[in-house]
Design a protein around this motif. Structure first.
Motif, PDB file in Angstrom:
ATOM      1  N   TYR A 266      -6.959   3.338  -5.924  1.00 43.28           N
ATOM      2  CA  TYR A 266      -6.336   2.017  -6.040  1.00 43.28           C
ATOM      3  C   TYR A 266      -7.361   0.894  -6.179  1.00 43.28           C
ATOM      4  O   TYR A 266      -7.006  -0.271  -6.253  1.00 43.28           O
ATOM      5  CB  TYR A 266      -5.446   1.743  -4.812  1.00 43.28           C
ATOM      6  CG  TYR A 266      -4.416   2.816  -4.593  1.00 43.28           C
ATOM      7  CD1 TYR A 266      -3.354   2.970  -5.485  1.00 43.28           C
ATOM      8  CD2 TYR A 266      -4.522   3.712  -3.540  1.00 43.28           C
ATOM      9  CE1 TYR A 266      -2.418   3.969  -5.316  1.00 43.28           C
ATOM     10  CE2 TYR A 266      -3.586   4.717  -3.359  1.00 43.28           C
ATOM     11  CZ  TYR A 266      -2.536   4.841  -4.252  1.00 43.28           C
ATOM     12  OH  TYR A 266      -1.626   5.834  -4.086  1.00 43.28           O
ATOM     13  N   PHE A 267      -8.656   1.240  -6.155  1.00 41.62           N
ATOM     14  CA  PHE A 267      -9.727   0.242  -6.177  1.00 41.62           C
ATOM     15  C   PHE A 267     -10.358   0.164  -7.566  1.00 41.62           C
ATOM     16  O   PHE A 267     -10.357   1.146  -8.302  1.00 41.62           O
ATOM     17  CB  PHE A 267     -10.831   0.638  -5.187  1.00 41.62           C
ATOM     18  CG  PHE A 267     -10.464   0.473  -3.727  1.00 41.62           C
ATOM     19  CD1 PHE A 267      -9.159   0.583  -3.283  1.00 41.62           C
ATOM     20  CD2 PHE A 267     -11.445   0.218  -2.791  1.00 41.62           C
ATOM     21  CE1 PHE A 267      -8.833   0.440  -1.942  1.00 41.62           C
ATOM     22  CE2 PHE A 267     -11.138   0.071  -1.437  1.00 41.62           C
ATOM     23  CZ  PHE A 267      -9.831   0.178  -1.017  1.00 41.62           C
TER      24      PHE A 267
ATOM     25  N   HIS B  69      -9.619  -0.298  10.537  1.00 41.72           N
ATOM     26  CA  HIS B  69     -10.866  -0.588   9.831  1.00 41.72           C
ATOM     27  C   HIS B  69     -10.579  -0.818   8.345  1.00 41.72           C
ATOM     28  O   HIS B  69      -9.857  -0.043   7.722  1.00 41.72           O
ATOM     29  CB  HIS B  69     -11.844   0.588  10.000  1.00 41.72           C
ATOM     30  CG  HIS B  69     -13.103   0.435   9.186  1.00 41.72           C
ATOM     31  ND1 HIS B  69     -14.109  -0.437   9.542  1.00 41.72           N
ATOM     32  CD2 HIS B  69     -13.501   1.022   8.034  1.00 41.72           C
ATOM     33  CE1 HIS B  69     -15.073  -0.367   8.642  1.00 41.72           C
ATOM     34  NE2 HIS B  69     -14.731   0.504   7.709  1.00 41.72           N
TER      35      HIS B  69
ATOM     36  N   LYS C 196      -9.877  10.262   1.079  1.00 46.92           N
ATOM     37  CA  LYS C 196      -9.030  10.803   0.015  1.00 46.92           C
ATOM     38  C   LYS C 196      -7.868   9.886  -0.353  1.00 46.92           C
ATOM     39  O   LYS C 196      -7.235   9.295   0.508  1.00 46.92           O
ATOM     40  CB  LYS C 196      -8.478  12.162   0.471  1.00 46.92           C
ATOM     41  CG  LYS C 196      -9.554  13.230   0.519  1.00 46.92           C
ATOM     42  CD  LYS C 196      -9.070  14.558   1.096  1.00 46.92           C
ATOM     43  CE  LYS C 196      -7.739  14.994   0.546  1.00 46.92           C
ATOM     44  NZ  LYS C 196      -7.430  16.375   0.914  1.00 46.92           N
TER      45      LYS C 196
ATOM     46  N   LEU D  83     -12.052  -0.716   4.706  1.00 44.93           N
ATOM     47  CA  LEU D  83     -13.153  -0.016   4.023  1.00 44.93           C
ATOM     48  C   LEU D  83     -14.130  -0.961   3.338  1.00 44.93           C
ATOM     49  O   LEU D  83     -15.249  -0.561   3.018  1.00 44.93           O
ATOM     50  CB  LEU D  83     -12.582   0.963   2.984  1.00 44.93           C
ATOM     51  CG  LEU D  83     -11.900   2.209   3.542  1.00 44.93           C
ATOM     52  CD1 LEU D  83     -11.108   2.915   2.454  1.00 44.93           C
ATOM     53  CD2 LEU D  83     -12.914   3.148   4.167  1.00 44.93           C
TER      54      LEU D  83
ATOM     55  N   ALA E 273      -9.176   5.866   5.920  1.00 46.39           N
ATOM     56  CA  ALA E 273      -7.872   5.708   5.274  1.00 46.39           C
ATOM     57  C   ALA E 273      -6.972   6.896   5.600  1.00 46.39           C
ATOM     58  O   ALA E 273      -6.499   7.619   4.728  1.00 46.39           O
ATOM     59  CB  ALA E 273      -8.024   5.531   3.760  1.00 46.39           C
ATOM     60  N   CYS E 274      -6.736   7.072   6.904  1.00 44.88           N
ATOM     61  CA  CYS E 274      -6.020   8.268   7.382  1.00 44.88           C
ATOM     62  C   CYS E 274      -4.509   8.105   7.327  1.00 44.88           C
ATOM     63  O   CYS E 274      -3.785   9.037   7.676  1.00 44.88           O
ATOM     64  CB  CYS E 274      -6.448   8.585   8.804  1.00 44.88           C
ATOM     65  SG  CYS E 274      -5.835   7.371  10.015  1.00 44.88           S
TER      66      CYS E 274
ATOM     67  N   THR F  58       0.832  -1.209   0.000  1.00 48.90           N
ATOM     68  CA  THR F  58       0.000   0.000   0.000  1.00 48.90           C
ATOM     69  C   THR F  58       0.865   1.255   0.000  1.00 48.90           C
ATOM     70  O   THR F  58       2.043   1.209   0.352  1.00 48.90           O
ATOM     71  CB  THR F  58      -0.944   0.033   1.227  1.00 48.90           C
ATOM     72  OG1 THR F  58      -0.172  -0.250   2.386  1.00 48.90           O
ATOM     73  CG2 THR F  58      -2.062  -0.954   1.116  1.00 48.90           C
ATOM     74  N   THR F  59       0.247   2.349  -0.400  1.00 52.53           N
ATOM     75  CA  THR F  59       0.950   3.628  -0.438  1.00 52.53           C
ATOM     76  C   THR F  59       0.461   4.459   0.740  1.00 52.53           C
ATOM     77  O   THR F  59      -0.748   4.626   0.910  1.00 52.53           O
ATOM     78  CB  THR F  59       0.590   4.370  -1.746  1.00 52.53           C
ATOM     79  OG1 THR F  59       0.790   3.457  -2.803  1.00 52.53           O
ATOM     80  CG2 THR F  59       1.435   5.596  -1.948  1.00 52.53           C
TER      81      THR F  59
HETATM   82  C1  LIG Z   1      -2.243   7.321   0.036  1.00 49.44           C
HETATM   83  S1  LIG Z   1      -2.845   7.007   1.662  1.00 49.44           S
HETATM   84  C2  LIG Z   1      -4.040   8.315   1.822  1.00 49.44           C
HETATM   85  C3  LIG Z   1      -3.878   9.078   3.110  1.00 49.44           C
HETATM   86  C4  LIG Z   1      -4.773  10.302   3.276  1.00 49.44           C
HETATM   87  N1  LIG Z   1      -6.166   9.949   3.148  1.00 49.44           N
HETATM   88  C5  LIG Z   1      -4.409  11.392   2.279  1.00 49.44           C
HETATM   89  O1  LIG Z   1      -5.137  11.613   1.328  1.00 49.44           O
HETATM   90  O2  LIG Z   1      -3.373  12.042   2.458  1.00 49.44           O
HETATM   91  C6  LIG Z   1      -3.857   5.563   1.357  1.00 49.44           C
HETATM   92  C7  LIG Z   1      -4.204   4.788   2.643  1.00 49.44           C
HETATM   93  O3  LIG Z   1      -5.267   3.892   2.357  1.00 49.44           O
HETATM   94  C8  LIG Z   1      -5.125   2.767   3.189  1.00 49.44           C
HETATM   95  N2  LIG Z   1      -5.936   1.658   2.665  1.00 49.44           N
HETATM   96  C9  LIG Z   1      -5.732   0.915   1.552  1.00 49.44           C
HETATM   97  N3  LIG Z   1      -6.681  -0.013   1.416  1.00 49.44           N
HETATM   98  C10 LIG Z   1      -7.524   0.136   2.458  1.00 49.44           C
HETATM   99  C11 LIG Z   1      -8.704  -0.541   2.885  1.00 49.44           C
HETATM  100  N4  LIG Z   1      -9.218  -1.560   2.189  1.00 49.44           N
HETATM  101  N5  LIG Z   1      -9.309  -0.109   4.015  1.00 49.44           N
HETATM  102  C12 LIG Z   1      -8.809   0.925   4.732  1.00 49.44           C
HETATM  103  N6  LIG Z   1      -7.689   1.594   4.387  1.00 49.44           N
HETATM  104  C13 LIG Z   1      -7.054   1.208   3.266  1.00 49.44           C
HETATM  105  C14 LIG Z   1      -3.629   2.504   3.168  1.00 49.44           C
HETATM  106  O4  LIG Z   1      -3.224   1.722   4.275  1.00 49.44           O
HETATM  107  C15 LIG Z   1      -3.064   3.937   3.174  1.00 49.44           C
HETATM  108  O5  LIG Z   1      -2.722   4.350   4.474  1.00 49.44           O
END
Ligand SMILES: C[S@@+](CC[C@H](N)C(=O)[O-])C[C@H]1O[C@@H](n2cnc3c(N)ncnc32)[C@H](O)[C@@H]1O
Length: 281
Positions: free
Chosen positions: A230-231, A208, A225, A210, A122-123, A79-80
Motif C-alpha cells: 500500500y506504500f 507503532h 507482510k 512503520l 503490521a500484525c 486500512t485493510t
Molecule cells: C493487510 S494487514 C497485514 C497483516 C499481516 N501482516 C498479514 O500479512 O496477514 C496490513 C496492516 O498494516 C497496518 N498498517 C498500515 N499502515 C501502517 C503503518 N504506517 N505503520 C504500521 N502499520 C500499518 C494496518 O493497520 C493493517 O493492520
C-alpha cells in the motif's frame, strides 16, 4: 449522471487532500479508484461523529491528534486488516524447517545464545504473531529454556486491542494444522478459538507507525507482510531503512511475495522473492 449519487461522493479535490494527509501520516497511497468505497466508509464516520459534510469531517480529523479514538476509527476505515493464521504456507515451512532448525543447531553447538527476538510489524489482529508462537512451540526443542520475545506492532490501536484477545474465528483458523489446533488453542465455542498462554506469554503488543524508527531490537527476524504493497517507493525505502537498522547482522526479513522491494532492498541479500537477509552473522 445521477446528481444524488455524485453528491454522496467525496469531490476529487477533497479526495486528493485526504490522500495527501493519509500519505504524510501513514505512508499509504490511497487509490483514486477507491473513491466510492472511501466515500461509503467515511460517511459511516460522519454519522458516528455528527458531521454533515465530508469537508467538515476531514477538518475535524486534521484537528485531532493520534491518541484520539477518532483517529483510530478513521484509520480503520482506510486500512485493510485482512489476515489469517498460517497465511502463505511456504513462509511457515521455511520458518519451521529451516530457520528454527538452524537456530536450534547453532544454540546446541554453542554458536549462539538461546535467544530469539522477532518483530511482527503490521500484525493487524494478531494472527501472524500467534502463528510464529505456534511454530516455535512445536519446533524449537526446549523452548522453555530460551529467551523468546515476539514484538507485535501495528498502527491501528483497535486492531491491537483485538490482537491482545488472541481469539480467532473459523476463517482465521482455517489453515492451522489440526495437531496445532488441539495442542495450542482452547475452543471457546463452535466458532471461536483462543491461543493458550503458552503461546501468548511470548508476545508483546505495541502501537507503532512503520514510518517511525523502531527503538527496540535488534531482532533475529522481522516479519513485514502485506503492508508495503500500500506504500509508494519513497515510503517503502523509509520503512526498509528503519527495519534494516533494527535487524541483527545475519537476521532475516520475511515479506509478502509482492511487496515490490527487490530493487530498493539496500544491503539486504535476496534469498527468495519473499525472504531477505542482512549481511554479517
Ligand atoms: C493487510 S494487514 C497485514 C497483516 C499481516 N501482516 C498479514 O500479512 O496477514 C496490513 C496492516 O498494516 C497496518 N498498517 C498500515 N499502515 C501502517 C503503518 N504506517 N505503520 C504500521 N502499520 C500499518 C494496518 O493497520 C493493517 O493492520
Amino acid at each position: 449522471m445521477d446528481q444524488k449519487v455524485l453528491a454522496k461522493q467525496i469531490s476529487d479535490r477533497l479526495l486528493a487532500k485526504i490522500a495527501d494527509f493519509v500519505y504524510q501520516r501513514t505512508g499509504i497511497r490511497l487509490s483514486p479508484q477507491k473513491k466510492a468505497l472511501l466515500s461509503n466508509r467515511l460517511r459511516r464516520r460522519m454519522r458516528e461523529t455528527g458531521h454533515k459534510s465530508f469537508e467538515e469531517y476531514f477538518k475535524y480529523v486534521q484537528s485531532i491528534d493520534e491518541s484520539d479514538p477518532e483517529w483510530d476509527a478513521f484509520l480503520q476505515e482506510i486500512t485493510t486488516h485482512e489476515t489469517f493464521l498460517f497465511r502463505d504456507e511456504a513462509h511457515w515451512e521455511w520458518f519451521q524447517d529451516q530457520f528454527l532448525a538452524q537456530l536450534a543447531k547453532d544454540a546446541r553447538t554453542g554458536k549462539r545464545p538461546r535467544k530469539l527476538h522477532i518483530w511482527s510489524a503490521a500484525c493487524s489482529t494478531g494472527d501472524e504473531p500467534v502463528t510464529l508462537a505456534c511454530c516455535i512451540a512445536a519446533k524449537l526443542p526446549n523452548a522453555h529454556l530460551w529467551n523468546i520475545r515476539i514484538l507485535a506492532t501495528d498502527i491501528g490501536v483497535g486492531a491491537l486491542e483485538q490482537a491482545k484477545q488472541a481469539t480467532f474465528g473459523t476463517r482465521a483458523m482455517g489453515r492451522v494444522p489440526e495437531e496445532y489446533r488441539k495442542r495450542y488453542f482452547t475452543q471457546l465455542d463452535d466458532q471461536r478459538w483462543q491461543a493458550k498462554p503458552m503461546l501468548t506469554r511470548w508476545i508483546t503488543y505495541k502501537q507503532h507507525n512503520l514510518l517511525d524508527p523502531m527503538r527496540e531490537g535488534p531482532f533475529d527476524l522481522v516479519v513485514l507482510k502485506n503492508v508495503l504493497i500500500y506504500f509508494d517507493v519513497e515510503s517503502k525505502k523509509k520503512v526498509l531503512a528503519h527495519v534494516t537498522k533494527a535487524m541483527q547482522p545475519g537476521a532475516y526479513l520475511l515479506t509478502g511475495a509482492a511487496e515490490g522491494i527487490a530493487n530498493i532492498r539496500g544491503p539486504l541479500k535476496r534469498v527468495y522473492p519473499w525472504l531477505f537477509q542482512k549481511p554479517g552473522s
